[in-house]
Design an enzyme around this catalytic site. Sequence first.
Site, PDB file in Angstrom:
ATOM      1  N   LEU A 137       0.862  -1.173   0.000  1.00 46.43           N
ATOM      2  CA  LEU A 137       0.000   0.000   0.000  1.00 46.43           C
ATOM      3  C   LEU A 137       0.901   1.226   0.000  1.00 46.43           C
ATOM      4  O   LEU A 137       1.979   1.211   0.594  1.00 46.43           O
ATOM      5  CB  LEU A 137      -0.900   0.028   1.247  1.00 46.43           C
ATOM      6  CG  LEU A 137      -1.930  -1.101   1.396  1.00 46.43           C
ATOM      7  CD1 LEU A 137      -2.660  -0.961   2.731  1.00 46.43           C
ATOM      8  CD2 LEU A 137      -2.925  -1.098   0.254  1.00 46.43           C
ATOM      9  N   ASP A 138       0.466   2.288  -0.664  1.00 52.08           N
ATOM     10  CA  ASP A 138       1.242   3.520  -0.657  1.00 52.08           C
ATOM     11  C   ASP A 138       1.385   4.038   0.775  1.00 52.08           C
ATOM     12  O   ASP A 138       0.574   3.713   1.653  1.00 52.08           O
ATOM     13  CB  ASP A 138       0.558   4.587  -1.514  1.00 52.08           C
ATOM     14  CG  ASP A 138       0.501   4.192  -2.982  1.00 52.08           C
ATOM     15  OD1 ASP A 138       1.373   3.426  -3.416  1.00 52.08           O
ATOM     16  OD2 ASP A 138      -0.424   4.654  -3.682  1.00 52.08           O
ATOM     17  N   ARG A 139       2.383   4.875   0.990  1.00 49.73           N
ATOM     18  CA  ARG A 139       2.695   5.364   2.334  1.00 49.73           C
ATOM     19  C   ARG A 139       1.456   5.912   3.051  1.00 49.73           C
ATOM     20  O   ARG A 139       1.231   5.625   4.219  1.00 49.73           O
ATOM     21  CB  ARG A 139       3.764   6.460   2.251  1.00 49.73           C
ATOM     22  CG  ARG A 139       4.133   7.052   3.608  1.00 49.73           C
ATOM     23  CD  ARG A 139       5.129   8.186   3.464  1.00 49.73           C
ATOM     24  NE  ARG A 139       4.524   9.307   2.742  1.00 49.73           N
ATOM     25  CZ  ARG A 139       5.196  10.413   2.401  1.00 49.73           C
ATOM     26  NH1 ARG A 139       6.472  10.522   2.692  1.00 49.73           N
ATOM     27  NH2 ARG A 139       4.576  11.376   1.746  1.00 49.73           N
ATOM     28  N   ARG A 236      -5.452   5.502  -7.796  1.00 52.19           N
ATOM     29  CA  ARG A 236      -5.220   6.944  -7.886  1.00 52.19           C
ATOM     30  C   ARG A 236      -5.115   7.400  -9.343  1.00 52.19           C
ATOM     31  O   ARG A 236      -5.690   8.418  -9.740  1.00 52.19           O
ATOM     32  CB  ARG A 236      -3.952   7.296  -7.106  1.00 52.19           C
ATOM     33  CG  ARG A 236      -4.050   6.957  -5.620  1.00 52.19           C
ATOM     34  CD  ARG A 236      -2.693   6.969  -4.936  1.00 52.19           C
ATOM     35  NE  ARG A 236      -2.123   8.314  -4.930  1.00 52.19           N
ATOM     36  CZ  ARG A 236      -0.876   8.570  -4.520  1.00 52.19           C
ATOM     37  NH1 ARG A 236      -0.085   7.576  -4.109  1.00 52.19           N
ATOM     38  NH2 ARG A 236      -0.427   9.809  -4.522  1.00 52.19           N
TER      39      ARG A 236
END
Length: 322
Positions: A137-139, A236
């Site tokens: 998962l992105d930060r 996104r």
Amino acid sequence: MSEKIQLEAIVPGELFGKRLDQAVAELFPDYSRSRLQNWIKEGELTVDGKVLRPREKLLGGEKIVVDASVALIEEHVGEDIPLDIIYEDEHILVLNKPAGLVVHPAAGHADGTLMNALLHHAPEVAQVPRAGIVHRLDRDTTGLMVVAKTIQAQTDLVAQLQDRSMGREYEAVVQGVMIGGGTVDEPMARHSKHRQKMAVVGLGKEAITHYRVLKKFRNHTHIRLKLETGRTHQIRVHMSHINYPLVGDQLYGGRFRLPKNCSERMQETLKHFRRQALHAKKLELWHPFTGEHCSWEIDLPDDFQRLLSVLDRDASKFDYEL
């Protein structure tokens, strides 16, 4: 340091005529095809004591011996970073990742990552590539992740990702009011000019995102998304591509704009929501050891819930028909 892997098997008659790489994939299903091919190429997998090429055909009756090693993760150390663990056994671990936690060490994030936390919590994952992290998962994305604690579990989970039998559902708040749900089926690749970004690219890799509307607000929409593929920044990029970028997305959201006639509270909420409004809500998979179908669902984080509350009040104030 490394872990020794020693395996033996006799090729059964029903594998007559099979290529070596195909046969060993059936004989040693706990290990990925790429790992087995590397062992063949490095001479760590032999046939009757000989090193063969992956495409060599087998007759049956040959003795396969694997005498290989798997490098342990030495360059990274465990750190006592709190983890919100939802489920754990000797094979897998499911956790709820908070915003701000980087998954893998990288330039600018050499420590303080999820990998460092996992190495401290479960030191055995040092024997598994990437410390057992099979998806990321992105930060600033929150929510559910699964980690493999053994090589065998990792191989199985990666296969589930590849054959799309692992289910991952997300919730997000996007800018703009959607008419209804749909599917974005647009290939993706690295952006040609901005290397830190991904983009929809005609010759990119397949990327498919399904979405449906949960609730409409005056200027925003709360949606649920399901991934078929798992490209970097996929949700996104896809939502931005159809002109519904995620609230708070600093990379793909475009120039920040406030809706007309919004309250002071809503202005402050949107200005200070400085991460993408994206949460990995649900995870489904087949347990790599028991074969049992497993499913977990986790509540939205506090900041996400506050955002929805403010949007709901704004809609009510203007008697917006939801």
